[in-house]
Design a protein around this motif. Sequence first.
Motif, PDB file in Angstrom:
ATOM      1  N   PRO A  16       0.718  -1.300  -0.250  1.00  0.00           N
ATOM      2  CA  PRO A  16       0.224   0.214  -0.130  1.00  0.00           C
ATOM      3  C   PRO A  16       0.778   1.029   0.207  1.00  0.00           C
ATOM      4  O   PRO A  16       0.414   2.291  -0.815  1.00  0.00           O
ATOM      5  N   GLN A  20      -0.378   3.963  -3.251  1.00  0.00           N
ATOM      6  CA  GLN A  20      -1.492   5.139  -2.127  1.00  0.00           C
ATOM      7  C   GLN A  20       0.469   6.230  -3.000  1.00  0.00           C
ATOM      8  O   GLN A  20      -0.178   7.201  -3.976  1.00  0.00           O
ATOM      9  N   LYS A  23      -0.231   6.354  -7.215  1.00  0.00           N
ATOM     10  CA  LYS A  23      -2.258   6.797  -7.004  1.00  0.00           C
ATOM     11  C   LYS A  23      -2.084   8.620  -7.421  1.00  0.00           C
ATOM     12  O   LYS A  23      -2.589   8.581  -8.196  1.00  0.00           O
ATOM     13  N   GLU A  24      -1.298   9.127  -6.185  1.00  0.00           N
ATOM     14  CA  GLU A  24      -0.922  10.034  -6.486  1.00  0.00           C
ATOM     15  C   GLU A  24      -0.235  10.952  -6.920  1.00  0.00           C
ATOM     16  O   GLU A  24      -0.036  11.835  -6.977  1.00  0.00           O
ATOM     17  N   LEU A  48      -7.888  -1.194  -7.334  1.00  0.00           N
ATOM     18  CA  LEU A  48      -7.174  -0.084  -7.354  1.00  0.00           C
ATOM     19  C   LEU A  48      -7.401   0.729  -9.150  1.00  0.00           C
ATOM     20  O   LEU A  48      -6.734   1.672 -10.070  1.00  0.00           O
ATOM     21  N   SER A 283      -2.316   8.847   3.550  1.00  0.00           N
ATOM     22  CA  SER A 283      -3.128   7.805   4.092  1.00  0.00           C
ATOM     23  C   SER A 283      -2.622   6.661   2.701  1.00  0.00           C
ATOM     24  O   SER A 283      -3.068   7.080   1.742  1.00  0.00           O
ATOM     25  N   TYR A 284      -2.501   5.302   3.307  1.00  0.00           N
ATOM     26  CA  TYR A 284      -1.843   4.144   2.400  1.00  0.00           C
ATOM     27  C   TYR A 284      -2.811   3.332   2.734  1.00  0.00           C
ATOM     28  O   TYR A 284      -2.892   2.398   1.774  1.00  0.00           O
ATOM     29  N   GLY A 285      -4.490   3.859   3.329  1.00  0.00           N
ATOM     30  CA  GLY A 285      -5.161   2.789   3.873  1.00  0.00           C
ATOM     31  C   GLY A 285      -4.979   2.135   4.936  1.00  0.00           C
ATOM     32  O   GLY A 285      -4.607   1.959   5.562  1.00  0.00           O
TER      33      GLY A 285
END
Length: 343
Positions: A16, A20, A23-24, A48, A283-285
């Motif tokens: 994660p 993340q 993704k970001e 994802l 936030s990595y989840g």
Amino acid sequence: MAKIKVAIIGCGNIFPMHAQSVKENKYTELVAVCDNKPERAKARAEELGCKAYTDYQQLFDEEALDAIHICLPHYLHAPVSIDATKRGLHVLTEKPMAIDYEDAAHMLKVAKEMHTHFGVIFQNRYNAGVQLIKRLLTDGTLGKITSAKASVTWDRSDEYYSKSDWKGTWDKEGGGVLIDQAIHTLDLLRWFVDDDIDYIDATISNRAHEQIEVEDAAEGVVKFKSGTVAAFHTINYYGYDAPVEIELYCEHGRVKMVGDKGTVDLFDGRTFIADNDPSETFSYGEGVKSYWGVNHVKQINNFYDVLINGGELFIKPEEALKTQKMIHAIYQSGKEKQRIWFS
Ligand SMILES: NC(=O)c1ccc[n+]([C@@H]2O[C@H](COP(=O)([O-])OP(=O)(O)OC[C@H]3O[C@@H](n4cnc5c(N)ncnc54)[C@H](O)[C@@H]3O)[C@@H](O)[C@H]2O)c1
């Protein structure tokens, strides 16, 4: 501008932090994930919105990738990295670079030959306390480090090892507490001193784990060419993950790092303190350990900034290789029960 097409290989605990971050990141697009456990790859891909693979070579063959992140068991870092690099892909691998120093050196050599970017995660170098200490060492405020000590006393239970099919083994993990947990702190210690190593004298042993073959305890000395003596002690059978500690006794002051907090007491009476900012979050989840902090995203952003805009990585792969060599020599000293001299 076309985005950098990224795949992450290995969908386990650390995944994660990478997913993340990718993704970001404004420059990247996560196109695929890969795990040889099909249900893991599928679940992460669905979450994802990307493709799932179970075979990394098939992933390389079928996707027009630009970069990969390696979040795999240690023994796979070298072969996967070298395969990807030879295909012209940029590689960011989790620590350690590899199990063996020779493999790690080869990974870097191939990346240089292919002119690809290559990075190794050592996210703790971004800690505020670490940055303060490094700055006051680099600008000369602290003067020379005369001696140093580091302590890592964490908790990795038999249950922790029993859940993994690679941890606790020489051939897949490459060692225990040293190469997996204490490597971050030893990397910081070496980076603070920032000098060539003269010799390493160390012991390794397994004292409190019955199910694993690798060391759960290590201690020793890293003697640097300039004369600095750095002592370390690490175990992973303590009751909890106690904050890591580094102390540096310098010409002009004393440094204490406890967990993320760095305190510098100069002999002229000045004190400097830096700690991670609790309001700085990412936030990595769910289910991600809080102590992994915001620094993965910082290192991953730096990797892609350099890839797009040029410049040098904040954590150069040569630095990771030096740490790998140090870890390798600690193992050699412990196994051969002798002092290992660096040429
Ligand atoms: N930087 C840090 O603070 C930090 C923290 C934890 C882990 N790590 C590192 O991250 C890496 C992974 O650790 P982890 O705890 O996530 O391990 P893990 O066992 O949870 O995850 C590894 C994943 O790789 C998959 N895998 C194994 N062989 C594969 C193959 N041939 N092809 C594709 N997938 C395969 C496994 O199924 C598993 O899902 C290690 O290098 C570890 O040291 C770094």
